[in-house]
Design an enzyme around this catalytic site. Sequence first.
Site, PDB file in Angstrom:
ATOM      1  N   LEU A  95       0.838  -1.203   0.000  1.00  0.00           N
ATOM      2  CA  LEU A  95       0.000   0.000   0.000  1.00  0.00           C
ATOM      3  C   LEU A  95       0.866   1.244   0.000  1.00  0.00           C
ATOM      4  O   LEU A  95       1.926   1.276   0.630  1.00  0.00           O
ATOM      5  CB  LEU A  95      -0.861   0.029   1.269  1.00  0.00           C
ATOM      6  CG  LEU A  95      -2.024  -0.957   1.365  1.00  0.00           C
ATOM      7  CD1 LEU A  95      -2.574  -0.954   2.781  1.00  0.00           C
ATOM      8  CD2 LEU A  95      -3.118  -0.549   0.379  1.00  0.00           C
ATOM      9  N   LYS A 128      -5.420  -0.568  10.108  1.00  0.00           N
ATOM     10  CA  LYS A 128      -4.309  -1.329   9.532  1.00  0.00           C
ATOM     11  C   LYS A 128      -3.712  -2.151  10.670  1.00  0.00           C
ATOM     12  O   LYS A 128      -3.127  -1.614  11.613  1.00  0.00           O
ATOM     13  CB  LYS A 128      -3.269  -0.384   8.950  1.00  0.00           C
ATOM     14  CG  LYS A 128      -2.139  -1.106   8.224  1.00  0.00           C
ATOM     15  CD  LYS A 128      -1.317  -0.122   7.399  1.00  0.00           C
ATOM     16  CE  LYS A 128      -0.363  -0.815   6.448  1.00  0.00           C
ATOM     17  NZ  LYS A 128       0.649  -1.629   7.114  1.00  0.00           N
ATOM     18  N   GLU A 186      -4.882 -10.484   7.582  1.00  0.00           N
ATOM     19  CA  GLU A 186      -3.727 -10.335   8.458  1.00  0.00           C
ATOM     20  C   GLU A 186      -3.803 -11.338   9.607  1.00  0.00           C
ATOM     21  O   GLU A 186      -4.841 -11.460  10.255  1.00  0.00           O
ATOM     22  CB  GLU A 186      -3.737  -8.893   9.003  1.00  0.00           C
ATOM     23  CG  GLU A 186      -2.420  -8.412   9.535  1.00  0.00           C
ATOM     24  CD  GLU A 186      -1.511  -7.824   8.443  1.00  0.00           C
ATOM     25  OE1 GLU A 186      -1.798  -8.012   7.244  1.00  0.00           O
ATOM     26  OE2 GLU A 186      -0.514  -7.188   8.808  1.00  0.00           O
ATOM     27  N   LYS A 327      -0.912   6.412   7.998  1.00  0.00           N
ATOM     28  CA  LYS A 327      -0.192   5.866   9.149  1.00  0.00           C
ATOM     29  C   LYS A 327      -0.299   6.755  10.384  1.00  0.00           C
ATOM     30  O   LYS A 327      -0.336   7.982  10.288  1.00  0.00           O
ATOM     31  CB  LYS A 327       1.300   5.694   8.799  1.00  0.00           C
ATOM     32  CG  LYS A 327       1.560   4.773   7.609  1.00  0.00           C
ATOM     33  CD  LYS A 327       1.276   3.317   7.904  1.00  0.00           C
ATOM     34  CE  LYS A 327       2.432   2.593   8.531  1.00  0.00           C
ATOM     35  NZ  LYS A 327       3.558   2.346   7.635  1.00  0.00           N
TER      36      LYS A 327
HETATM   37  S1  IVH Z   1      -5.104  -4.020   2.026  1.00  0.00           S
HETATM   38  C1  IVH Z   1      -4.111  -3.941  -2.213  1.00  0.00           C
HETATM   39  N1  IVH Z   1      -6.005  -3.747   4.472  1.00  0.00           N
HETATM   40  O1  IVH Z   1      -0.539  -3.799   5.135  1.00  0.00           O
HETATM   41  C2  IVH Z   1      -4.380  -3.882  -0.771  1.00  0.00           C
HETATM   42  N2  IVH Z   1      -3.728  -4.291   4.156  1.00  0.00           N
HETATM   43  O2  IVH Z   1       1.255  -2.283   3.292  1.00  0.00           O
HETATM   44  C3  IVH Z   1      -3.436  -4.664   0.008  1.00  0.00           C
HETATM   45  N3  IVH Z   1      -2.478  -4.613   6.244  1.00  0.00           N
HETATM   46  O3  IVH Z   1       0.692  -6.428   3.226  1.00  0.00           O
HETATM   47  C4  IVH Z   1      -3.594  -4.664   1.434  1.00  0.00           C
HETATM   48  N4  IVH Z   1      -4.153  -4.238   7.607  1.00  0.00           N
HETATM   49  O4  IVH Z   1      -0.208  -6.991   5.513  1.00  0.00           O
HETATM   50  C5  IVH Z   1      -4.935  -4.017   3.698  1.00  0.00           C
HETATM   51  N5  IVH Z   1      -6.929  -3.540   6.604  1.00  0.00           N
HETATM   52  C6  IVH Z   1      -5.877  -3.790   5.806  1.00  0.00           C
HETATM   53  C7  IVH Z   1      -4.614  -4.106   6.362  1.00  0.00           C
HETATM   54  C8  IVH Z   1      -3.553  -4.340   5.489  1.00  0.00           C
HETATM   55  C9  IVH Z   1      -2.870  -4.552   7.526  1.00  0.00           C
HETATM   56  C10 IVH Z   1      -1.096  -4.900   5.804  1.00  0.00           C
HETATM   57  C11 IVH Z   1      -0.987  -6.058   4.848  1.00  0.00           C
HETATM   58  C12 IVH Z   1      -0.280  -5.541   3.644  1.00  0.00           C
HETATM   59  C13 IVH Z   1       0.317  -4.266   4.138  1.00  0.00           C
HETATM   60  C14 IVH Z   1       0.370  -3.275   3.011  1.00  0.00           C
END
Ligand code: IVH
Length: 691
Positions: A95, A128, A186, A327
């Site tokens: 992301l 997140k 996750e 963040k």
């Molecule tokens: S969406 C295309 N939603 O953040 C979208 N990611 O930096 C991909 N993560 O590898 C991820 N909470 O491990 C999404 N609610 C959430 C999340 C989340 C944690 C982590 C995930 C991903 C990373 C991306």
Amino acid sequence: MSIAKSTVPRSIIPKSTIAEIDQLRDELELHNYQYHVLDAPQITDQAYDRMFRRLQDLEQEFPQLVSPDSPTQRVGSAPASHFEPVVHEVAMLSLANAFDDNEMLDFDRKLRERLEQDDDLVYCAEPKLDGLAVSLLYEAGELVRAATRGDGRSGENITANVRTIKSIPLSLRGDAVPRRIEVRGEVYMEIEALAKLNRAQLKAGAKVFANPRNAAAGSLRLLDSRITASRPLTFCCYGIGQSDGVDLPPSQYEQMLYLRDIGFPTSRLMEQPGSIGDCVEYYQRIMAMREQLAFDIDGVVFKLDEVALQREAGFVSRAPRWAIAYKFPAQEVMTRLLDVDFQVGRTGALTPVARLEPVAVGGVMVSNATLHNMDEIERKDVRIGDVVILRRAGDVIPEVVAPVLQQRVGELELPKMPSNCPVCGSEVLQQSGQTAYRCVGGLFCAAQRKEAIKHYASRKALDIEGLGDKLVEQLIEQGLIDSVADLYGLTLEQLSELDRMAEKSAQNLLDALDKSRATTLARFIYALGIREVGEATAEALAQYFADITPLFDVDVETLQRVEDVGPVVADNIRHFFDQRENRDIVERLMQQGVNWPQSDASGQQEQTLIGNTYVISGSLEGMSRDQAASLLKARGARVSGSVSAKTTALIAGESPGSKLAKAEALGVAIIDQAGFDRLLADSAPGGRNDI
Ligand code: IVH
């Protein structure tokens, strides 16, 4: 749910057993769903465990009926030699990040431009989570493969480990399960669960995990899935990688509701903000509740809600254009440990304090952090010169979590406890069986005096408004006070001459000091700062003794009759009053007018013995007859010198003499030592009085 085909003819298995196993599995699955997905358990843990054990017993009796999707099959299996690679059919992206509101507005503006949308865009928002991304593949409703994200293109096959996570369904719910669906989310560990795991690790001499992400990663990358099964991992899904044989809803938000319906835990905090302004408001709201959540989050994720628009927006390098992680300020950062100093506390304990290269963490600049104690330093192997992980969460004191071993260069030294107090030069000793090292200087040590005064003035003690830490330090440095007993001798003239002290605030302080004279016995005892005597113990002591002077020479046995006072605290109290200076200070404070309403102590001391008259004879264990008499009086009783028909009872210690014979002759009740102890305990507030 159907039962696996067995090699043994089914005819030898009673039909009723097959039915029972089927039913137990269905019910256990349902309760799992209610517990992990709906957060609404319908039965107790014990009832669940009973059903679970019944199923285990039946499966043990008829092993041919064990099926891989049985709820019992989450215990892990024999260790693997390595993890097979898994190539992701649809890449697992990362992301883009935003760190302030402007970056959020930019993200939204660019997206609207690209999509040629003038109206507000609708987003799907959720926290997140700080864990590890996994991909879960289901075919015909059964979990067939689980993989880590790896580099996004290929990861590792961790199916055996993932099967042990109770909140991940082994088979999907509902009648219309898709032919194929890949769900992403996750794996993480809740804060409490991690703390518990770390305590167990510590006990077993194993390594502790610095944060939930490390704990989740460490637990999922174990070759022995039986160990993974013992790790309290949790799962929350956030998206669909691919699907086949199902009409998915057209929005992210609704897709998540669909996933929830077929058995996946989704975020309770998911919302559908109708504009970027609402997104920013959501961010603020989640950040405010961050400390109260049971799990760590490091930001919030916003995804364009409409899936058709997501497709239109597309991707840029490794991240979608239609999603962003906003963040939170980092609670954990890396910085260098420059040195370790030792701070002397109120009770003389020396606490190692890390001097750090200044760094922003949790939104503020930090250059000092606690290292707790020497045991912790050794356990974590933190050395001077190390790059360390620094953590500051909410209002808690910043702490050094761990060294970054990969970045250690050369021979570094462990901090050493000095053998002399850095403030007064007295010896530093470690009492046997205790972690803490203490300066033996007592009130000779300026640091301990200073802390004692700060404590005396603090809110829960005598609550002297305006007498803060800085002022106490100034007063000591100027030689105006040496102990709390000097406080009441301060003059307007002396105070007005201090730095940044106008006459008005000097007068206010004098007024506050004057006001503090009228206190309660419990506060006063607490304010003395006796080691391990907190508010509750001070309160119990006040109620038991009803005055301060009995504490001057009471023995440790008697002290232990007070609620919550064990041998250690009793020793601390005894030690405190054995020191002449401490008794002098108490007496000086009283002479200077510090007082508490007598009725206050005895008023709180419910007068449960009112109307009773006692006579004390012989010698009692651990207290003089005078002390015994004052304890009885504090409870409202009368104490008389001679036995008469009106005497409620004779308290007969060792060698009670003629009074015993007289009491017997008059038919007066006789209470021995044990009975007297009980009488005191039962007549203390909250106790019973059945004599
Ligand atoms: S969406 C295309 N939603 O953040 C979208 N990611 O930096 C991909 N993560 O590898 C991820 N909470 O491990 C999404 N609610 C959430 C999340 C989340 C944690 C982590 C995930 C991903 C990373 C991306």
